[in-house]
Scaffold this motif. Sequence first.
Motif, short mmCIF file in Angstrom:
data_model
loop_
_atom_site.label_atom_id
_atom_site.label_comp_id
_atom_site.label_asym_id
_atom_site.label_seq_id
_atom_site.Cartn_x
_atom_site.Cartn_y
_atom_site.Cartn_z
N ASP A 104 14.66 -4.77 -41.00
CA ASP A 104 16.01 -4.21 -40.97
C ASP A 104 16.68 -4.31 -39.60
OD1 ASP A 104 15.94 -3.59 -43.63
OD2 ASP A 104 15.15 -1.58 -43.30
N SER A 105 16.06 -4.97 -38.66
CA SER A 105 16.66 -5.14 -37.34
C SER A 105 17.88 -6.07 -37.44
CB SER A 105 15.64 -5.72 -36.35
OG SER A 105 15.36 -7.06 -36.71
N SER A 106 18.68 -6.10 -36.40
CA SER A 106 19.86 -6.98 -36.43
C SER A 106 19.43 -8.45 -36.49
CB SER A 106 20.76 -6.72 -35.22
OG SER A 106 20.05 -6.97 -34.02
N GLU A 107 18.36 -8.79 -35.80
CA GLU A 107 17.86 -10.17 -35.86
C GLU A 107 17.35 -10.48 -37.27
OE1 GLU A 107 14.87 -13.22 -33.54
OE2 GLU A 107 14.44 -11.09 -33.43
N ARG A 157 20.17 -11.14 -39.61
CA ARG A 157 20.73 -12.48 -39.39
C ARG A 157 19.92 -13.53 -40.16
NH1 ARG A 157 19.58 -16.51 -35.76
NH2 ARG A 157 18.11 -15.20 -34.65
N PHE A 158 18.60 -13.39 -40.15
CA PHE A 158 17.76 -14.33 -40.91
C PHE A 158 17.97 -14.17 -42.40
CE2 PHE A 158 14.90 -14.38 -37.05
CZ PHE A 158 15.12 -15.70 -36.76
N VAL A 159 18.00 -12.94 -42.90
CA VAL A 159 18.19 -12.70 -44.33
C VAL A 159 19.53 -13.25 -44.80
CG1 VAL A 159 18.47 -10.88 -46.06
CG2 VAL A 159 16.62 -10.73 -44.40
N ALA A 160 20.55 -13.16 -43.96
CA ALA A 160 21.88 -13.68 -44.31
C ALA A 160 21.87 -15.19 -44.50
CB ALA A 160 22.89 -13.28 -43.25
N GLN A 161 20.89 -15.88 -43.92
CA GLN A 161 20.80 -17.34 -44.03
C GLN A 161 20.12 -17.81 -45.31
OE1 GLN A 161 19.28 -19.27 -40.45
NE2 GLN A 161 19.88 -17.48 -39.27
#
Length: 83
Positions: free
Chosen positions: A53-56, A59-63
Amino acid sequence: MKLYKNVASGRLFIGINEDIEDIGEDDSLLLITPEGKIKRLEEHLFESVDGSDSSEGARFVAQLTDAQRAKHQEVLGSLLRTE
């Protein structure tokens, strides 16, 4: 959700070894490809990335592709029905 990045292409894959009891080779991973297919691929071709659930991680999940997300939901849904 466990995510892996292909070291050659940089594409993201969803790991499902952790989601199912799978008897397989120790040097391979059971993954959902960007096309939404389940494949066993050699572990040395991938590096683990933080899908938390981190911001990084966000970002990966959004890809992830829609096909990957749909297949992951299908796999999780079938596991819940068998328990």
